[in-house]
Design a protein around this motif. Structure first.
Motif, PDB file in Angstrom:
ATOM      1  N   MET A   1       0.832  -1.208   0.000  1.00 52.99           N
ATOM      2  CA  MET A   1       0.000   0.000   0.000  1.00 52.99           C
ATOM      3  C   MET A   1       0.865   1.256   0.000  1.00 52.99           C
ATOM      4  O   MET A   1       0.525   2.255  -0.632  1.00 52.99           O
ATOM      5  CB  MET A   1      -0.965  -0.023   1.196  1.00 52.99           C
ATOM      6  CG  MET A   1      -2.133  -0.981   0.994  1.00 52.99           C
ATOM      7  SD  MET A   1      -3.336  -0.968   2.350  1.00 52.99           S
ATOM      8  CE  MET A   1      -2.520  -2.030   3.539  1.00 52.99           C
ATOM      9  N   GLY A   2       1.995   1.214   0.708  1.00 55.46           N
ATOM     10  CA  GLY A   2       2.882   2.370   0.751  1.00 55.46           C
ATOM     11  C   GLY A   2       3.532   2.671  -0.583  1.00 55.46           C
ATOM     12  O   GLY A   2       3.880   3.826  -0.876  1.00 55.46           O
ATOM     13  N   SER A   3       3.695   1.650  -1.417  1.00 54.56           N
ATOM     14  CA  SER A   3       4.276   1.849  -2.741  1.00 54.56           C
ATOM     15  C   SER A   3       3.233   2.271  -3.764  1.00 54.56           C
ATOM     16  O   SER A   3       3.583   2.638  -4.896  1.00 54.56           O
ATOM     17  CB  SER A   3       4.940   0.553  -3.211  1.00 54.56           C
ATOM     18  OG  SER A   3       3.952  -0.433  -3.483  1.00 54.56           O
ATOM     19  N   GLY A   4       1.964   2.189  -3.386  1.00 59.72           N
ATOM     20  CA  GLY A   4       0.892   2.527  -4.311  1.00 59.72           C
ATOM     21  C   GLY A   4       0.515   1.400  -5.248  1.00 59.72           C
ATOM     22  O   GLY A   4      -0.331   1.575  -6.134  1.00 59.72           O
ATOM     23  N   ARG A   5       1.124   0.214  -5.060  1.00 57.31           N
ATOM     24  CA  ARG A   5       0.813  -0.906  -5.955  1.00 57.31           C
ATOM     25  C   ARG A   5      -0.548  -1.520  -5.664  1.00 57.31           C
ATOM     26  O   ARG A   5      -1.093  -2.250  -6.486  1.00 57.31           O
ATOM     27  CB  ARG A   5       1.910  -1.974  -5.854  1.00 57.31           C
ATOM     28  CG  ARG A   5       3.218  -1.574  -6.500  1.00 57.31           C
ATOM     29  CD  ARG A   5       4.186  -2.745  -6.557  1.00 57.31           C
ATOM     30  NE  ARG A   5       4.670  -3.125  -5.238  1.00 57.31           N
ATOM     31  CZ  ARG A   5       5.784  -2.644  -4.686  1.00 57.31           C
ATOM     32  NH1 ARG A   5       6.506  -1.722  -5.327  1.00 57.31           N
ATOM     33  NH2 ARG A   5       6.160  -3.048  -3.489  1.00 57.31           N
ATOM     34  N   ILE A   6      -1.076  -1.257  -4.479  1.00 54.64           N
ATOM     35  CA  ILE A   6      -2.375  -1.804  -4.100  1.00 54.64           C
ATOM     36  C   ILE A   6      -3.062  -0.780  -3.209  1.00 54.64           C
ATOM     37  O   ILE A   6      -2.408  -0.012  -2.506  1.00 54.64           O
ATOM     38  CB  ILE A   6      -2.209  -3.168  -3.392  1.00 54.64           C
ATOM     39  CG1 ILE A   6      -3.540  -3.897  -3.303  1.00 54.64           C
ATOM     40  CG2 ILE A   6      -1.589  -2.999  -2.010  1.00 54.64           C
ATOM     41  CD1 ILE A   6      -3.382  -5.333  -2.832  1.00 54.64           C
ATOM     42  N   THR A   7      -4.379  -0.744  -3.235  1.00 51.03           N
ATOM     43  CA  THR A   7      -5.127   0.226  -2.433  1.00 51.03           C
ATOM     44  C   THR A   7      -5.686  -0.420  -1.175  1.00 51.03           C
ATOM     45  O   THR A   7      -5.842  -1.644  -1.092  1.00 51.03           O
ATOM     46  CB  THR A   7      -6.297   0.795  -3.240  1.00 51.03           C
ATOM     47  OG1 THR A   7      -7.225  -0.266  -3.529  1.00 51.03           O
ATOM     48  CG2 THR A   7      -5.828   1.446  -4.526  1.00 51.03           C
ATOM     49  N   ALA A   8      -6.003   0.422  -0.207  1.00 44.74           N
ATOM     50  CA  ALA A   8      -6.638  -0.073   1.019  1.00 44.74           C
ATOM     51  C   ALA A   8      -7.994  -0.692   0.706  1.00 44.74           C
ATOM     52  O   ALA A   8      -8.386  -1.686   1.328  1.00 44.74           O
ATOM     53  CB  ALA A   8      -6.783   1.065   2.024  1.00 44.74           C
ATOM     54  N   VAL A   9      -8.727  -0.129  -0.259  1.00 46.63           N
ATOM     55  CA  VAL A   9     -10.037  -0.688  -0.610  1.00 46.63           C
ATOM     56  C   VAL A   9      -9.894  -2.117  -1.119  1.00 46.63           C
ATOM     57  O   VAL A   9     -10.679  -3.003  -0.744  1.00 46.63           O
ATOM     58  CB  VAL A   9     -10.741   0.196  -1.661  1.00 46.63           C
ATOM     59  CG1 VAL A   9     -11.927  -0.537  -2.283  1.00 46.63           C
ATOM     60  CG2 VAL A   9     -11.224   1.495  -1.018  1.00 46.63           C
ATOM     61  N   ARG A  10      -8.883  -2.374  -1.937  1.00 50.03           N
ATOM     62  CA  ARG A  10      -8.691  -3.739  -2.435  1.00 50.03           C
ATOM     63  C   ARG A  10      -8.313  -4.695  -1.298  1.00 50.03           C
ATOM     64  O   ARG A  10      -8.802  -5.831  -1.239  1.00 50.03           O
ATOM     65  CB  ARG A  10      -7.623  -3.755  -3.519  1.00 50.03           C
ATOM     66  CG  ARG A  10      -8.067  -3.159  -4.847  1.00 50.03           C
ATOM     67  CD  ARG A  10      -6.931  -3.108  -5.850  1.00 50.03           C
ATOM     68  NE  ARG A  10      -6.426  -4.423  -6.177  1.00 50.03           N
ATOM     69  CZ  ARG A  10      -5.271  -4.649  -6.829  1.00 50.03           C
ATOM     70  NH1 ARG A  10      -4.510  -3.613  -7.184  1.00 50.03           N
ATOM     71  NH2 ARG A  10      -4.887  -5.883  -7.106  1.00 50.03           N
ATOM     72  N   VAL A  11      -7.465  -4.228  -0.396  1.00 52.47           N
ATOM     73  CA  VAL A  11      -7.057  -5.076   0.738  1.00 52.47           C
ATOM     74  C   VAL A  11      -8.249  -5.375   1.635  1.00 52.47           C
ATOM     75  O   VAL A  11      -8.509  -6.541   1.993  1.00 52.47           O
ATOM     76  CB  VAL A  11      -5.923  -4.400   1.536  1.00 52.47           C
ATOM     77  CG1 VAL A  11      -5.656  -5.158   2.834  1.00 52.47           C
ATOM     78  CG2 VAL A  11      -4.655  -4.321   0.698  1.00 52.47           C
TER      79      VAL A  11
END
Length: 575
Positions: A81-91
């Protein structure tokens, strides 16, 4: 009509409706699960007759993204999430989906907060987009908690039917669904996202919770719902509560890691509890997860919020970094002595079952191969904690539990049958009697500390042992009504020692057999070993317990990683 008659009449009328109230609660929870995540009735029926739910069965019910995201540990999720590769919504979506499936298979969510969680995840994503940084060290990390922690928008029933629709059994307080425990506020500021709450292992709302590794066995208690959630990976980490092994025991039976801290490290302010006035041996929050690294990350994050500033019962003790306790060359030993580790194969009161004995032998061999100095651990007897723990935990007769049951008329679950007289709580201990027990506890703690310090004379370093290893319970898994001894964990609460549970292996019915030469120490020891059934236990996770001195959580976690690393190397070399 006297007070007792009035109470009885109230119970009589309530007995007609508690089942209906519980059924309505179950239906309300089910309606919170999106239709796209609902399982076929045939799938739920199949789950009930399977021996195990872990692995291919549950993974086959999830899409590829949910599988991939929920397989990651907390630090990896934060990094992604910190790298922007995945969002909190997806997690959060992935974990909510998985938790929804788990609930349908096991009935282990008393409160479902998926909508709230997804709304919070969107806020976190918006913050990240605007500031290009995470809101905190647990940004976007989904968690679940035992249903003692108050979260705004959700109920807290502690699985009491009579607490449904109330605030801790009372109506009209203004706090119903509108109050938060301090720990929840801390998690919110750290970026963590609660997605729901889990029940007591045995309750009249959702029923009994079984181990997903072997559904003939109990999930352990009382934080069994949270242990099941972690075993099936329904959240990235979980929070339970412990006063006698209620985090440690279910962690060991479900193949997960746990940390039970000493009292005063984490806040219990604003947390629903039984016996809330009992502060001599207080209930503590415990952390459950997939790795020692997760336990460490969560504890460090919580301590960064300085919980003692809001809760006067938290010790003002910030996180302390500890060196990694790995063996150093002998030429370096003067400045970096190898830590000694205590080892308790059994406590001389109740002998662990064969798979627990094997797990302990594996840990001992792994540490010896890695160069650590192990010392036989023979402290003041766990039998003394048996004389102390119950008197303190239940010395008041548990009138609050009785009152909670009377609100709906629900019966006691089997685990607390016999706790009460036919028409009310048992007579509480007198204050002088209670004082005597507390004095005994103080004396027990003092003698245990003296013993611990005396181990310096037997260690290679000339220093006392850093931690000691012991069984978590005498059993690997638990056949209901076949549990006879809890002092391996009760004693750590009496002593206020922090503990970490480390999964080691699983029961093998072809290997883990009772030694033909076994001779019981006493009748309880005989009952415990007679209850061992290798075939019934087959496949059950088996763990050990690492115990540290009071308030030494950081050092304990560092040593726990040492044990995990040593076991990993030992298992690899044994293949």
């Amino acid at each position: 009509m006297n007070a007792l008659d009035s109470s009885t009449a109230s119970v009589s009328s309530a007995n007609k409706s508690w089942r209906e109230t519980a059924a309505e609660k179950r239906q309300t929870d089910m309606e919170k699960i999106p239709l796209a995540w609902r399982l076929r009735e045939s799938t739920v029926a199949e789950a009930k007759i399977r021996r195990s739910l872990v692995g291919t069965f549950i993974e086959g019910l999830l899409n590829a993204e949910t599988q991939a995201i929920t397989a990651m540990d907390v630090a990896d999720l934060v990094q992604e999430m910190g790298s922007g590769r995945i969002t909190a919504v997806r997690v959060v979506t992935a974990f909510c989906h998985r938790a929804a499936v788990i609930h349908q298979l096991t009935q282990n969510m008393l409160e479902i907060g998926f909508d709230m969680a997804l709304k919070r995840a969107k806020e976190l994503d918006d913050y990240f987009q605007a500031h290009h940084q995470l809101i905190g060290p647990l940004h976007g990390i989904p968690l679940t908690l035992k249903d003692q922690f108050h979260i705004k928008g959700l109920e807290t029933s502690m699985a009491f039917v009579g607490w449904i629709g109330t605030f801790e059994g009372q109506k009209g307080t203004g706090k119903e669904r509108n109050f938060e425990s301090q720990l929840i506020r801390e998690f919110h500021s750290l970026g963590a996202v609660p997605i729901g709450k889990s029940p007591e292992t045995s309750n009249n709302i959702l029923g009994y919770l079984w181990s997903p590794h072997n559904q003939q066995l109990s999930s352990g208690g009382s934080s069994g719902g949270e242990a099941v959630m972690q075993a099936l990976r329904g959240s990235a980490f979980g929070i339970g509560t412990d006063i006698g092994g209620s985090v440690s025991m279910p962690a060991s039976y479900n193949g997960i890691f746990s940390l039970k801290p000493s009292s005063g490290r984490l806040s219990m302010r604003g947390v629903a509890n039984t016996g809330p006035g009992q502060l001599v041996m207080p209930t503590v929050p415990g952390i459950m997860g997939q790795s020692v690294a997760t336990l460490r990350l969560v504890l460090k994050a919580l301590l960064s919020k300085k919980p003692w500033l809001q809760d006067p019962y938290v010790v003002p003790l910030p996180w302390r970094d500890c060196e990694e306790y790995h063996p150093k060359p002998k030429s370096n030993m003067l400045h970096h002595p190898i830590p000694a580790i205590g080892f308790m194969a059994n406590d001389g009161v109740v002998t662990p079952h064969p798979p627990v004995q094997r797990a302990l032998r594996m840990a001992k061999a792994a540490l010896q191969e890695a160069g650590y100095n192990l010392i036989d651990w023979d402290p003041p007897s766990n039998q003394e904690s048996l004389e102390i723990h119950g008197c303190i935990a239940r010395g008041d007769g548990c009138p609050d539990v009785w009152r909670a049951l009377q609100l709906s008329g629900e019966p006691e679950v089997p685990e607390i049958e016999g706790l009460f007289e036919p028409h009310g709580p048992r007579e509480p201990m007198s204050l002088p009697e209670y004082h005597d027990v507390v004095i005994h506890m103080r004396d027990y703690r003092n003698r245990y500390q003296d013993y611990w310090m005396s181990t310096a004379t037997r260690s290679d370093s000339g220093l006392p042992v850093e931690v000691f290893i012991s069984p978590v319970t005498p059993t690997a898994g638990l056949l209901p009504e076949k549990f006879f001894y809890a002092e391996y964990t009760n004693s750590t609460n009496v002593l206020d020692f922090p503990t970490v549970v480390i999964p080691v292996t699983t029961v093998d019915e072809n290997v883990d057999k009772v030694d033909a030469g076994f001779r019981p120490f006493n009748e309880t020891d005989r009952l415990n070993m007679d209850a061992y059934d290798a075939r019934a236990y087959h496949g059950a996770p088996t763990a050990i317990q690492l115990v540290g001195m009071r308030l030494s959580e950081e050092k304990l976690l560092s040593m726990a990683q040492v044990v995990v690393d040593a076991l990993d190397r030992y298992k690899t070399s044994s293949i």
